[in-house]
Enzyme design. Structure first.
Site, PDB file in Angstrom:
ATOM      1  N   TYR A 143    -118.740 -33.162  38.460  1.00 16.16           N
ATOM      2  CA  TYR A 143    -117.553 -32.342  38.227  1.00 16.16           C
ATOM      3  C   TYR A 143    -116.328 -33.097  38.743  1.00 16.16           C
ATOM      4  O   TYR A 143    -116.353 -33.621  39.861  1.00 16.16           O
ATOM      5  CB  TYR A 143    -117.690 -31.002  38.948  1.00 16.16           C
ATOM      6  CG  TYR A 143    -116.493 -30.104  38.763  1.00 16.16           C
ATOM      7  CD1 TYR A 143    -116.138 -29.636  37.503  1.00 16.16           C
ATOM      8  CD2 TYR A 143    -115.698 -29.731  39.845  1.00 16.16           C
ATOM      9  CE1 TYR A 143    -115.025 -28.818  37.322  1.00 16.16           C
ATOM     10  CE2 TYR A 143    -114.589 -28.909  39.675  1.00 16.16           C
ATOM     11  CZ  TYR A 143    -114.255 -28.455  38.415  1.00 16.16           C
ATOM     12  OH  TYR A 143    -113.158 -27.645  38.240  1.00 16.16           O
ATOM     13  N   ASP A 237    -114.982 -40.658  42.398  1.00 20.40           N
ATOM     14  CA  ASP A 237    -114.376 -39.357  42.677  1.00 20.40           C
ATOM     15  C   ASP A 237    -114.999 -38.841  43.966  1.00 20.40           C
ATOM     16  O   ASP A 237    -116.101 -38.303  43.973  1.00 20.40           O
ATOM     17  CB  ASP A 237    -114.632 -38.394  41.516  1.00 20.40           C
ATOM     18  CG  ASP A 237    -114.079 -37.001  41.805  1.00 20.40           C
ATOM     19  OD1 ASP A 237    -113.669 -36.743  42.960  1.00 20.40           O
ATOM     20  OD2 ASP A 237    -114.075 -36.170  40.887  1.00 20.40           O
ATOM     21  N   LYS A 265    -109.635 -32.196  48.792  1.00 20.69           N
ATOM     22  CA  LYS A 265    -110.319 -31.231  49.671  1.00 20.69           C
ATOM     23  C   LYS A 265    -110.198 -31.478  51.172  1.00 20.69           C
ATOM     24  O   LYS A 265    -109.284 -31.020  51.814  1.00 20.69           O
ATOM     25  CB  LYS A 265    -111.789 -31.156  49.261  1.00 20.69           C
ATOM     26  CG  LYS A 265    -111.952 -30.603  47.834  1.00 20.69           C
ATOM     27  CD  LYS A 265    -113.316 -30.097  47.572  1.00 20.69           C
ATOM     28  CE  LYS A 265    -113.549 -29.745  46.116  1.00 20.69           C
ATOM     29  NZ  LYS A 265    -113.705 -28.332  45.838  1.00 20.69           N
TER      30      LYS A 265
END
Ligand SMILES: Cc1ncc(COP(=O)(O)O)c(C=O)c1O
Length: 419
Positions: A143, A237, A265
């Site tokens: 994702y 990522d 994050k």
């Protein structure tokens, strides 16, 4: 009149689609009404009814230091008092950028943005700008956030009734090439098939949205060398794995160096953040030096940046990650064997907990995961005061403020929840 989760969630639904500002929060994967959270302190959150939970969701990744850490409160207070946004260069950006580069030496130069998705979209632009090629190769099940060419195809789109996410640009989706995680042959074949067309391979080095998936030994090294062989850029990522599995992310853990990295994050202790960066000659393509355009009013704002620097300093203290590793080792050792199908895959700071006959190695195994069972199990744990991600396929988090007692009580609750 007392406030209830159900009443407030119904009211939220009147004004916000599905009652949520991001879809998984709506609990569709586990059913039922989500608790509406009103307070967080340390490793705990409280809903509007006053129920207390030990938080293993950690806001889906960001909270390495738990909620409302005093050092971050102080950093944030200073920023609010002295100016939270200028839309101009500030001294604090330098401190933060240097701390990020020190933790991620592959990021010689970097840009600060406001979310993981923004970091990914910007890194793709750099890759396309640097190579003059349009295609991006991704691994299904990884994702990368709400990025048009990445979330509109493959399993993500299929979950929404695919093959193309409704409203996505067919042209953008057509540029995406899909490969299978943990399968170097599939990567090799796709790179061969599209030789000279692919700008970059983007990968979550430790996927956290098809549960937590372990890269097979040698897989990431193999991806690196195939990218070199075909002259394709490699983007890690690390929006989820960054600062979570090690301060320097999966690239520190596995010693594999990407050309570009995306962070988000856990980088700023709970403030909205993203960052992308890599070799200086690639990043010098970004405007105003180069012609790859990327901009943003809030990019590098002092509120985020000052909290981010404080966060990285706390994460640099000796023993932080070895204690997280001990905690996740304890969870794995204690939980395994409580149920024949229970799989627990852990790295320091994150773990996946799901029910399947064996560990997931790629998206092809996702259909083996028993989602209904997890839904029932989830609500038992919620009732017992443990707040996990409301999705069997998403990574749970640990923070520096979870105690051994929290973990022991959690193991006990899992055991009772399964009986
Ligand atoms: C690996 C990964 N990349 C990118 C993103 C997108 O980040 P954000 O939600 O901050 O846009 C996420 C979010 O879950 C993620 O896990």
């Amino acid at each position: 009149m007392s406030i209830s989760n159900a009443g407030l969630f119904a009211a939220l639904n009147q004004r916000i689609p599905g009652g949520v500002n991001s879809p998984f929060r709506a609990f569709q994967a586990v059913g039922g009404v989500p608790p509406v959270l009103a307070r967080g302190q340390g490793a705990r959150v409280w809903d509007v009814e006053g129920n207390q939970y030990v938080d293993f969701c950690c806001a889906w990744g960001p909270l390495m230091l738990g909620h409302s850490h005093p050092v971050l409160i102080e950093a944030g207070r200073q920023a609010l008092e002295e100016g939270s946004v200028f839309g101009a260069s500030t001294p604090w950006e330098l401190e933060f950028a240097e701390a990020i580069s020190a933790a991620y030496p592959s990021m010689q130069k970097l840009r600060l943005v406001n979310s993981g998705a923004e970091a990914v979209a910007s890194a793709l632009r750099v890759a396309r700008g640097a190579t003059g090629r349009a295609r991006i190769l991704k691994f299904e099940g990884c994702y990368h956030g709400h990025v048009e060419c990445l979330d509109s195809v493959g399993v993500e789109a299929e979950q929404m009734g695919g093959p193309l996410a409704l409203g996505a640009s067919p042209g953008s989706a057509a540029e995406t090439v899909l490969a299978i995680f943990n399968d170097l042959d599939s990567l090799n074949q796709k790179l061969e098939q599209h030789r000279g067309e692919i700008a970059a391979v983007i990968i979550e080095p430790i996927p956290g949205s098809m549960a937590v998936t372990r890269p097979r030994p040698g897989f990431l090294e193999g991806v690196r060398s195939l990218c070199d062989e075909f002259g394709v850029l490699l983007i890690f990522d690390e929006v989820l794995s960054g600062c979570r599995v090690a301060r320097g992310g999966a690239q520190e853990l596995f010693q594999v160096k990407p050309d570009l990295t995306c962070l988000g994050k856990a980088l700023a202790g709970g403030m909205p953040v993203g960052a992308y960066g890599g070799r200086a000659e690639l990043m010098d393509l970004v405007a105003p030096l180069g012609k790859v355009y990327q901009a943003g009013t809030f990019c590098g704002n002092p509120l985020t940046v000052r909290c981010g620097t404080a966060n990285l300093a706390l994460l640099a203290q000796p023993g932080v990650y070895s204690r997280l590793a001990e905690a996740t080792d304890f969870l794995v050792a204690s939980l395994k064997g409580l149920h024949p199908q229970l799989q627990v895959v852990a790295y320091p700071g994150m773990f996946g907990l799901y029910f399947a006959p064996h560990e997931i190695e790629n998206h092809l195994h996702m259909e083996l995961v028993d989602l209904d069972f997890y839904g029932r199990f989830y609500h038992r744990l919620l009732k017992a005061g443990f707040y996990l991600p409301p999705s069997s396929l998403d990574a749970a988090g640990l923070s520096t403020v979870h105690t051994r007692e929290d973990l022991e009580r959690f193991v006990q609750a899992v055991s009772e929840g399964l009986s």
